[in-house]
Design a protein around this motif. Structure first.
Motif, PDB file in Angstrom:
ATOM      1  N   LEU A 169       0.761  -1.187  -0.152  1.00 45.52           N
ATOM      2  CA  LEU A 169      -0.168  -0.045   0.146  1.00 45.52           C
ATOM      3  C   LEU A 169       0.797   1.324  -0.161  1.00 45.52           C
ATOM      4  O   LEU A 169       1.998   1.381   0.778  1.00 45.52           O
ATOM      5  N   GLY A 170       0.259   2.307  -0.832  1.00 45.36           N
ATOM      6  CA  GLY A 170       0.969   3.539  -0.537  1.00 45.36           C
ATOM      7  C   GLY A 170       2.220   3.806  -1.719  1.00 45.36           C
ATOM      8  O   GLY A 170       2.721   4.921  -1.700  1.00 45.36           O
ATOM      9  N   TRP A 171       2.076   3.165  -2.848  1.00 40.90           N
ATOM     10  CA  TRP A 171       3.187   3.344  -3.751  1.00 40.90           C
ATOM     11  C   TRP A 171       2.387   3.319  -5.165  1.00 40.90           C
ATOM     12  O   TRP A 171       3.194   3.356  -6.218  1.00 40.90           O
ATOM     13  N   LEU A 172       1.309   3.875  -5.333  1.00 39.54           N
ATOM     14  CA  LEU A 172       0.718   4.142  -6.645  1.00 39.54           C
ATOM     15  C   LEU A 172       1.379   5.113  -7.417  1.00 39.54           C
ATOM     16  O   LEU A 172       1.422   4.857  -8.649  1.00 39.54           O
ATOM     17  N   ARG A 173       1.836   6.060  -6.655  1.00 39.72           N
ATOM     18  CA  ARG A 173       2.503   7.237  -7.262  1.00 39.72           C
ATOM     19  C   ARG A 173       3.808   6.756  -8.202  1.00 39.72           C
ATOM     20  O   ARG A 173       4.386   7.467  -8.972  1.00 39.72           O
ATOM     21  N   TYR A 174       4.284   5.710  -7.844  1.00 36.78           N
ATOM     22  CA  TYR A 174       5.467   4.973  -8.471  1.00 36.78           C
ATOM     23  C   TYR A 174       5.148   3.819  -9.374  1.00 36.78           C
ATOM     24  O   TYR A 174       5.991   3.134  -9.828  1.00 36.78           O
ATOM     25  N   GLY A 175       3.996   3.981  -9.613  1.00 42.05           N
ATOM     26  CA  GLY A 175       3.640   2.586 -10.756  1.00 42.05           C
ATOM     27  C   GLY A 175       3.182   1.433 -10.034  1.00 42.05           C
ATOM     28  O   GLY A 175       2.992   0.410 -10.700  1.00 42.05           O
ATOM     29  N   VAL A 176       3.209   1.245  -8.863  1.00 39.51           N
ATOM     30  CA  VAL A 176       3.249   0.104  -8.010  1.00 39.51           C
ATOM     31  C   VAL A 176       1.731  -0.314  -7.404  1.00 39.51           C
ATOM     32  O   VAL A 176       1.296   0.639  -6.341  1.00 39.51           O
TER      33      VAL A 176
ATOM     34  N   TRP B 166       9.155  -7.052  -1.278  1.00 38.55           N
ATOM     35  CA  TRP B 166       9.559  -5.705  -2.079  1.00 38.55           C
ATOM     36  C   TRP B 166       8.934  -4.817  -1.414  1.00 38.55           C
ATOM     37  O   TRP B 166       7.554  -4.809  -1.395  1.00 38.55           O
ATOM     38  N   LEU B 167       9.380  -3.758  -0.968  1.00 30.91           N
ATOM     39  CA  LEU B 167       8.846  -2.647  -0.512  1.00 30.91           C
ATOM     40  C   LEU B 167       7.792  -2.823   0.464  1.00 30.91           C
ATOM     41  O   LEU B 167       6.869  -2.426   1.027  1.00 30.91           O
TER      42      LEU B 167
ATOM     43  N   HIS C 175       2.764  -9.470  -7.307  1.00 31.18           N
ATOM     44  CA  HIS C 175       2.184  -8.664  -8.692  1.00 31.18           C
ATOM     45  C   HIS C 175       2.493  -9.600  -9.858  1.00 31.18           C
ATOM     46  O   HIS C 175       3.434  -9.762 -10.333  1.00 31.18           O
TER      47      HIS C 175
ATOM     48  N   SER D 207       4.317  -8.917 -13.297  1.00 31.51           N
ATOM     49  CA  SER D 207       5.649  -8.523 -13.312  1.00 31.51           C
ATOM     50  C   SER D 207       6.618  -9.751 -12.385  1.00 31.51           C
ATOM     51  O   SER D 207       7.697  -9.906 -12.569  1.00 31.51           O
TER      52      SER D 207
ATOM     53  N   ILE E 161       6.956  -9.636  -9.385  1.00 28.20           N
ATOM     54  CA  ILE E 161       7.353  -9.098  -8.330  1.00 28.20           C
ATOM     55  C   ILE E 161       6.759  -9.441  -6.970  1.00 28.20           C
ATOM     56  O   ILE E 161       5.540  -9.789  -6.898  1.00 28.20           O
TER      57      ILE E 161
ATOM     58  N   THR F  18      -1.584   1.178 -12.764  1.00 28.48           N
ATOM     59  CA  THR F  18      -1.951   2.386 -11.907  1.00 28.48           C
ATOM     60  C   THR F  18      -2.385   3.529 -12.609  1.00 28.48           C
ATOM     61  O   THR F  18      -2.827   4.577 -12.040  1.00 28.48           O
TER      62      THR F  18
END
Lengths: 231, 309
Positions: B23-30, B129-130, B136, B139, B141, B256
């Motif tokens: 959670l919280g990484w949408l702005r980085y495409g995650v 990861w993160l 995901h 990918s 990941i 995203t």
């Protein structure tokens, strides 16, 4: 040019508010996105979970147990009326690219469509001044605007599978350095050893939205060295 | 510390390691990933006293068979109406069983539902990861997809005999054929007829269904003059319409951002029930206001209070 219909506040389901500053890429809308993103980073609205900046709009994701669209809209309007001090331009990154044939599977097609020589295509790509406008599609895919006019091409009719991580791909005014092996319908010009996913827990992504990028040319030996040393 | 090792004898497609999500990484495409059915996942963890986001395995209609190669561990299975075969007999999902060395556990598709969760009493070992082991799928990941021949290692494995047995299956965990949406954010690109079709006509899920989303079959919803809107942020539950007029619902591994117009977005409270629909089942959408959607979300978080967060 100011437009009376913007900003527009559009509710999304129960947990999102899309704040729209325009509807065309390349106009003043992105500056509004960046300013609001900074304002919400400096002073998050109550219940804010995260913000997602894009070309012409920004999504505020919130917890519906704590707040709602109307309260977030009011808080966002208040942040826009009292923005934090303007930031200087984003950080500048130099990103190395190897354009040698084995990494540049679409060079021949780009040469064909642009009427330029391969060297002229490379020179045009290197001459661009790029800015990270948003991330999207896949983890760490930073959409950089700034591809010079002579090498702007529409995307391929269909995506091609298995484009390797590190590929430097272009479509229209945009360029991406890919981070994972995924399908892509963009044109592959080269490959970069740069790690966009840094594996640094304090700074897991190389770029922030708003950062600037300049590409530099490296040869195969440099590529191998930079890929091998874990940089 | 005790440890259990499960050997994967069979795994269908789309069987993956999941936790509460990234959670919280949408702005980085995650995207957030995590369980498709968050309610069932939370119930399985709660049955064992696990933390709400503890890692487990998401199982698709393709099913999963594991053999216990080492140790013993109690496992909660919740979500959908799957069939569970273990040393203690054959029954349905919504159960807690203990698997001991030499025993086999088979989880396969049953009478209803599309996803079920296998949560261990212990810590499933997977590479984060993160800060999350959620897979995901596009990918790879995160903790990753499962395949035959792999081993699942559970550290601090516990046997909890007193919680073995059936779990109540809440009504909200059933497949939901009547699903609430909030129109937009790009409903302005659609005709009144297209919007009336979306919220009036029956749609069917298709086989084009994975963790990224599911395409629907039904009346076409052709957007007007919106074939190249600037890529914009997407939330889980978005109903986007590509150029061919076929709507697709974007789910746990959604991209995203995207440039197709989104005619409506499914409310969070109805996503768990929506994903338990199988391909070819019918869904009908109805529009609610954003205020009503917030109300549904609050009702759901209240209902889930003892189990989540």
């Amino acid at each position: 040019m100011p437009d009376a219909t913007f900003p527009r506040f559009v509710p999304v389901a129960d947990c999102g508010l899309l704040v729209e500053f325009g509807d065309t890429v390349g106009g003043p809308a992105h500056a509004g996105v960046l300013a609001l993103d900074r304002a919400l980073a400096a002073r998050p609205v109550p219940g804010q979970r995260e913000t997602v900046p894009a070309y012409v709009n920004l999504m505020v994701v919130f917890d519906p147990a704590e707040t709602d669209h109307a309260a977030v809209t009011r808080a966002v309007r208040e942040r826009m009326a009292h923005p934090p001090e303007a930031r200087s331009t984003g950080r500048l990154h130099e990103v190395p690219v190897c354009y040698e044939a084995e990494f540049a599977r679409d060079m021949a097609a780009v040469v064909d469509q642009t009427g330029l020589s391969a060297e002229a295509v490379i020179a045009a790509h290197l001459a661009g001044e790029y800015e990270v406008h948003l991330y999207g599609f896949a983890p760490g895919y930073a959409y950089m605007a700034g591809v010079p006019e002579p090498i702007r091409l529409p995307r391929k009719p269909a995506p091609v599978r298995g484009i390797p991580a590190g590929s430097v791909i272009i479509a229209g005014p945009q360029c991406i350095v890919t981070t994972v092996t995924m399908p892509a319908g963009w044109w592959v010009l080269g490959r970069s050893p740069a790690r966009i996913l840094t594996s640094d827990p304090d700074r897991p992504f190389l770029f922030d939205v708003g950062d600037r990028v300049r590409f530099t040319r490296i040869d195969r030996a440099d590529f191998d060295r930079l890929s091998g040393d874990g940089a | 510390m005790s440890r259990a090792v499960l050997h994967v004898a069979q795994a269908g497609p789309h069987v993956s390691v999941q936790d509460g999500g990234r959670l919280g990484w949408l702005r980085y495409g995650v995207t957030e990933s995590g369980p498709m059915d968050r309610l069932a996942f939370a119930r399985a963890n709660a049955a064992l006293g696990n933390p709400a986001g503890a890692a487990g395995i998401e199982i698709s209609l393709g099913g999963l068979t594991v053999d216990c190669a080492e140790g013993a561990v109690t496992l909660a299975i919740a979500g959908g109406g799957f069939v569970v075969e273990s040393a203690s007999g054959t029954g349905g999902s919504w159960t807690v069983v203990t698997l001991r060395r030499g025993e086999r556990l088979v989880i396969r598709r049953g009478p209803w539902g599309a996803w079920t969760y296998l949560q261990p009493a212990g810590r499933l070992v997977a590479r984060p990861w993160l800060g999350s082991v959620a897979t995901h799928a596009p990918s790879g990941i995160g903790g990753g997809m499962l395949a035959a021949g792999q081993e699942i290692v559970i550290e601090d494995a516990r046997v909890l005999q007193k919680v073995e047995g059936g779990l109540p299956c809440p009504v909200a965990a059933r497949p939901r054929h009547e699903v609430a949406v909030v129109l937009g954010p790009q409903d302005r690109f659609f005709t009144r007829e297209a919007i009336a079709a979306l919220v009036g006509a029956p749609y069917r899920l298709t086989d084009a269904y994975d963790r990224m989303g599911v395409r629907l079959r039904g009346p076409q919803l052709v957007p007007e003059g919106a074939l190249s809107i600037p890529s914009e942020p997407i939330l889980r539950g978005s109903i986007q319409v590509a150029g061919d007029g076929a709507p697709a619902v974007l789910l746990a591994d959604h991209q995203t951002t995207g440039g197709y117009p989104k005619i409506a977005t499914i409310v969070s409270a109805h996503l768990d029930g929506f994903v338990q629909l199988r391909p070819h089942e019918v869904v009908r959408f109805h529009a609610v206001t954003p205020e009503e959607a917030v109300g549904l979300a609050r009702l759901r978080s209240g209902r889930r209070q003892p189990f989540v967060r």
